[in-house]
Every structure is written in C-alpha cells, then in structure tokens.
Design a protein around this motif. Structure first.
Motif, PDB file in Angstrom:
ATOM      1  N   HIS A 124      45.284 -21.629  -6.416  1.00  0.00           N
ATOM      2  CA  HIS A 124      46.419 -20.806  -6.800  1.00  0.00           C
ATOM      3  C   HIS A 124      46.321 -20.403  -8.264  1.00  0.00           C
ATOM      4  O   HIS A 124      45.870 -21.190  -9.101  1.00  0.00           O
ATOM      5  N   ARG A 125      46.740 -19.179  -8.540  1.00  0.00           N
ATOM      6  CA  ARG A 125      46.872 -18.741  -9.932  1.00  0.00           C
ATOM      7  C   ARG A 125      48.282 -19.089 -10.384  1.00  0.00           C
ATOM      8  O   ARG A 125      49.263 -18.550  -9.853  1.00  0.00           O
ATOM      9  N   VAL A 126      48.390 -19.978 -11.337  1.00  0.00           N
ATOM     10  CA  VAL A 126      49.710 -20.455 -11.745  1.00  0.00           C
ATOM     11  C   VAL A 126      49.836 -20.478 -13.262  1.00  0.00           C
ATOM     12  O   VAL A 126      48.850 -20.558 -13.996  1.00  0.00           O
ATOM     13  N   GLU A 127      51.074 -20.410 -13.708  1.00  0.00           N
ATOM     14  CA  GLU A 127      51.442 -20.690 -15.091  1.00  0.00           C
ATOM     15  C   GLU A 127      52.486 -21.798 -15.053  1.00  0.00           C
ATOM     16  O   GLU A 127      53.544 -21.638 -14.440  1.00  0.00           O
ATOM     17  N   VAL A 128      52.177 -22.927 -15.667  1.00  0.00           N
ATOM     18  CA  VAL A 128      53.139 -24.021 -15.777  1.00  0.00           C
ATOM     19  C   VAL A 128      53.809 -23.889 -17.140  1.00  0.00           C
ATOM     20  O   VAL A 128      53.162 -24.052 -18.179  1.00  0.00           O
ATOM     21  N   LEU A 129      55.086 -23.562 -17.135  1.00  0.00           N
ATOM     22  CA  LEU A 129      55.849 -23.361 -18.365  1.00  0.00           C
ATOM     23  C   LEU A 129      56.615 -24.636 -18.676  1.00  0.00           C
ATOM     24  O   LEU A 129      57.501 -25.054 -17.914  1.00  0.00           O
ATOM     25  N   ASN A 130      56.264 -25.258 -19.791  1.00  0.00           N
ATOM     26  CA  ASN A 130      56.812 -26.562 -20.149  1.00  0.00           C
ATOM     27  C   ASN A 130      57.966 -26.374 -21.136  1.00  0.00           C
ATOM     28  O   ASN A 130      57.765 -26.238 -22.338  1.00  0.00           O
ATOM     29  N   PHE A 131      59.200 -26.404 -20.606  1.00  0.00           N
ATOM     30  CA  PHE A 131      60.399 -26.228 -21.425  1.00  0.00           C
ATOM     31  C   PHE A 131      60.955 -27.555 -21.940  1.00  0.00           C
ATOM     32  O   PHE A 131      62.041 -27.573 -22.518  1.00  0.00           O
ATOM     33  N   SER A 359      53.077 -28.593  -0.283  1.00  0.00           N
ATOM     34  CA  SER A 359      53.601 -28.742   1.074  1.00  0.00           C
ATOM     35  C   SER A 359      54.890 -27.956   1.285  1.00  0.00           C
ATOM     36  O   SER A 359      54.980 -27.097   2.167  1.00  0.00           O
ATOM     37  N   ASP A 360      55.886 -28.223   0.435  1.00  0.00           N
ATOM     38  CA  ASP A 360      57.208 -27.653   0.662  1.00  0.00           C
ATOM     39  C   ASP A 360      57.337 -26.210   0.187  1.00  0.00           C
ATOM     40  O   ASP A 360      58.191 -25.470   0.687  1.00  0.00           O
ATOM     41  N   SER A 361      56.538 -25.808  -0.777  1.00  0.00           N
ATOM     42  CA  SER A 361      56.634 -24.448  -1.330  1.00  0.00           C
ATOM     43  C   SER A 361      55.444 -23.586  -0.960  1.00  0.00           C
ATOM     44  O   SER A 361      55.158 -22.586  -1.633  1.00  0.00           O
ATOM     45  N   ALA A 362      54.746 -23.955   0.099  1.00  0.00           N
ATOM     46  CA  ALA A 362      53.567 -23.191   0.508  1.00  0.00           C
ATOM     47  C   ALA A 362      53.868 -21.710   0.739  1.00  0.00           C
ATOM     48  O   ALA A 362      53.099 -20.842   0.290  1.00  0.00           O
ATOM     49  N   GLY A 372      39.650 -16.966  -0.515  1.00  0.00           N
ATOM     50  CA  GLY A 372      38.394 -17.696  -0.359  1.00  0.00           C
ATOM     51  C   GLY A 372      38.430 -19.121  -0.846  1.00  0.00           C
ATOM     52  O   GLY A 372      37.476 -19.855  -0.633  1.00  0.00           O
ATOM     53  N   GLU A 373      39.534 -19.545  -1.481  1.00  0.00           N
ATOM     54  CA  GLU A 373      39.611 -20.916  -1.977  1.00  0.00           C
ATOM     55  C   GLU A 373      40.182 -21.834  -0.903  1.00  0.00           C
ATOM     56  O   GLU A 373      41.056 -21.460  -0.139  1.00  0.00           O
ATOM     57  N   ALA A 374      39.690 -23.050  -0.861  1.00  0.00           N
ATOM     58  CA  ALA A 374      40.215 -24.053   0.058  1.00  0.00           C
ATOM     59  C   ALA A 374      41.440 -24.699  -0.540  1.00  0.00           C
ATOM     60  O   ALA A 374      41.519 -24.890  -1.748  1.00  0.00           O
ATOM     61  N   PRO A 375      42.462 -25.067   0.281  1.00  0.00           N
ATOM     62  CA  PRO A 375      43.668 -25.692  -0.246  1.00  0.00           C
ATOM     63  C   PRO A 375      43.385 -27.100  -0.711  1.00  0.00           C
ATOM     64  O   PRO A 375      42.398 -27.692  -0.338  1.00  0.00           O
TER      65      PRO A 375
END
Length: 375
Positions: A124-131, A359-362, A372-375
């Motif tokens: 997944h392409r993600v940005e984790v924003l640490n507030f 799991s819950d937010s798939a 093409g990426e495996a989970p």
C-alpha cells in the motif's frame, strides 16, 4: 558596612552558588545520570499544546540517544504534508502522547515509522501522519481531531490509550462541556499549562542548552512538573487521591484501581472521538499501550473504561503480542528513561495495529493498493 565588604559578600555568594550548581551537575552525571527527555511544546490556536514547528532536539538516557525532528506543521516527520491527500495514497493519522510521538526512539523505530514500513510492505502507498504531542490525554486528542486532523482527510484514525490518560483527562476536562445526552462540545477554555513561561524561556540560548544537556536542570524540572500535575489534578478533582502514575512506570500505580469518574470520563471521550472520526469518513481504532511492570509483566486498564461492545470492537491492544515475546533477557520497554518502548516493542505494537488495519480497513485501503504486490 562598607561598599567593599558588600561586594565581597556578593562575590562569595555568587561563588558558592556557582560551586553548588557545578557540584550538583557533576554529581548527578557521575552518580545518578538523568534521562534527558525535553518536551518542545508551545500553544496552538486550538487552545491546546502542540509541538514547536521545525524543532530539532536531542534526547539522551543511559540506554539511548536520539534526535527528535518536528516538521513545519508540528508533526514528527522529516517533511511537510500537503493538506489535500495525494491520489492513490491512504492516510493514517496517529493521535497520542509520547508513546506515539516516539520518545527515546529514532523516527524509523517509532510506532509511526514501523507502521508505515509494514503497510508499505503489504503493498500500500500510505502516509502515516503523526500528530502526537507529549503529555496529551484523550480530551486533547479530541480537540486536535476536531480542529485540525480531519482537514487532512485520514482514511484511518488511531487514538492512543494509556493508563496515564485517566489523570490527564481530569486535568483537561475544561476543554469540553458535556450535555445530558453525553455529547461533547468544545468550551471556550484553553489548556496551556506553563506554555507562556516556556515560550519566554525558549528565547534564551542558555535555557535551550540546559533542557538538552543538564542533568541537574532535568532532575529539578521533572520533580517540579510532577508536583504541578498533582496539584492541578487535586484542584480539578477536589481530591488528592492519585489513581495513576503519570510516567506509567510504577507497578503500584498500575495495579491500583483507577478513579471511577476519571475512567468513565475517558471512556466517554474515546466514544466521542470515534464518533467524530466516523462522521469525518474515517475508519478508527483505539490502540492501547499497556503499562509495563517488569520485563515479562504488563498491565491493561481498558476494562475500567466501561465501553459498550460497539466501541470496544475498535480497540487494539499490544498486550497479547508483547506477552508472547516477553523474556527476561529482552527489553520491550526502556528501563532507565521514562519507560517508553524500545524499537522492538514499537515494532511488535505496530505489527498488531497493522494487522487490524489490514483486516478491518481492507476496503478503504483498496484505493492505495499497489498493483502486483502481495498482501
């Protein structure tokens, strides 16, 4: 008494004071090194504390030395983030205190850093924003989400819960008013303890050096801060009963039952935070950071919150994962600082959180799935 005599007395007094300060500093450095964990916080337009933008400061304990870097938006990160979410990217917002901020850890070893790495490995392409802001309780997290976090359109929002939140929320209860139906509305009050004085002191180069290097200053500051917190808690609660240890590192504090009004308040605030996240279109979780009792024993306080099943379903606890990996020869929490997690403890906690998110937010994460990426 002549002028010369008074001058000599002043010189003698200054000399004795200087000697005492130097002796105290050297004594502590040699005999009782202090964990130097400065908190670079200031006030924000939301009436709550925030990290000083663009701060870059050192933390040192007998076990580790790290650099804490804050971006221009007051988030712990090496770069700023656009308010608009990039196409094909999912955003995870973390709201919490020093555990989420990553005290005593480099950025890549923090829970935020480990979580981002884990989700990227899952494709997944993600940005984790640490507030996260050191010392935050649930009330401040709720005010922060309302006033700022929701504008970044997070796909998933994670609120941290720790035993210290019980006392923190009593101190910060002035931020909200609660109606007969249990709904929280922001009050006109602010919670900015000591911020104005801190801002003035931060203008002094000697003070900035002391908070990052002086063992004597650190010892005095930590004890004074604890006394001030206890006094404020007593004034807000009308009782001197101490239901939790603010540093979260005491077996006695962790085993004692929480003050019930404080526990109920925390539970209601967490429920309100989840409702706010849902209204903003975000999935949400509450990640509990257990209290450490020893290298192999940890305590959960979630049972004191008295939450209904629908809210409790959003809880994620690192406790089972930590217990599985606990060993007398392995440190999951640092022992000579403020008992924050080690890189291994953060990695295990981030893994537990990542598994629930995957799991819950798939369905929500499908928009940022890498082909093409495996989970």
């Amino acid at each position: 008494m002549g002028t010369t005599s008074r001058t000599r007395q002043w010189i003698l007094a200054v000399g004795i004071a200087a000697y005492a300060l130097v002796f105290g500093e050297v004594f502590l450095r040699v005999m009782a090194p202090q964990a130097i964990l400065p908190r670079f916080v200031t006030g924000t337009p939301l009436g709550i504390r925030g990290n000083i933008p663009n701060a870059d400061y050192r933390q040192w304990t007998p076990e580790t030395e790290v650099s804490i870097r804050i971006n221009g938006q007051g988030l712990r990160a090496d770069r700023d983030f656009a308010l608009a979410k990039p196409d094909g990217v999912c955003r995870i917002a973390l709201l919490g205190d020093s555990y989420f901020l990553g005290f005593e850890n480099d950025l890549e070893d923090s829970i935020a850093g480990r979580l981002e790495q884990r989700l990227e490995r899952a494709g997944h392409r993600v940005e984790v924003l640490n507030f996260a802001v050191s010392g935050f309780g649930t009330a401040e997290m709720l005010a922060q989400f309302d006033g700022r976090v929701r504008d970044f359109s997070p796909d998933v929002t994670v609120f941290q819960f720790h035993a210290s939140d019980f006392r923190d929320n009593v101190r910060t209860a002035v931020l909200f008013t609660e109606d007969a139906n249990g709904a929280f509305a922001r009050s006109e009050a602010a919670y900015l303890p000591g911020v104005e004085i801190q801002d003035r002191l931060m203008e002094l180069a000697l003070y900035r050096w002391a908070i990052e290097h002086s063992h004597l200053y650190t010892a005095v500051r930590e004890r004074a801060a604890l006394l001030a917190k206890d006094l404020l808690f007593t004034l807000r609660r009308g009782s001197a009963t101490r239901d939790e240890d603010d540093a979260g590192d005491g077996a006695e504090a962790a085993s004692a039952p929480p003050n019930l009004p404080a526990a109920r308040l925390t539970g209601r605030l967490l429920r309100a935070a989840g409702e706010r996240a849902e209204a903003a279109g975000s999935d949400w979780f509450v990640l509990e950071i257990p209290t450490v009792l020893s290298r192999t024993r940890f305590a959960s306080r979630a049972s004191a919150l008295d939450l209904d099943a629908s809210v409790r379903a959003h809880f994620v606890s690192a406790l089972p994962t930590l217990e599985r990996h606990a060993d007398p020869d392995v440190k999951l929490f640092y022992e000579q600082g403020h008992r924050h997690m080690t890189p291994l403890g953060n990695a295990l906690t981030a893994e537990a959180l990542a598994q629930r998110i995957l799991s819950d937010s798939a369905p929500r994460l499908a928009r940022c799935r890498t082909v093409g990426e495996a989970p």
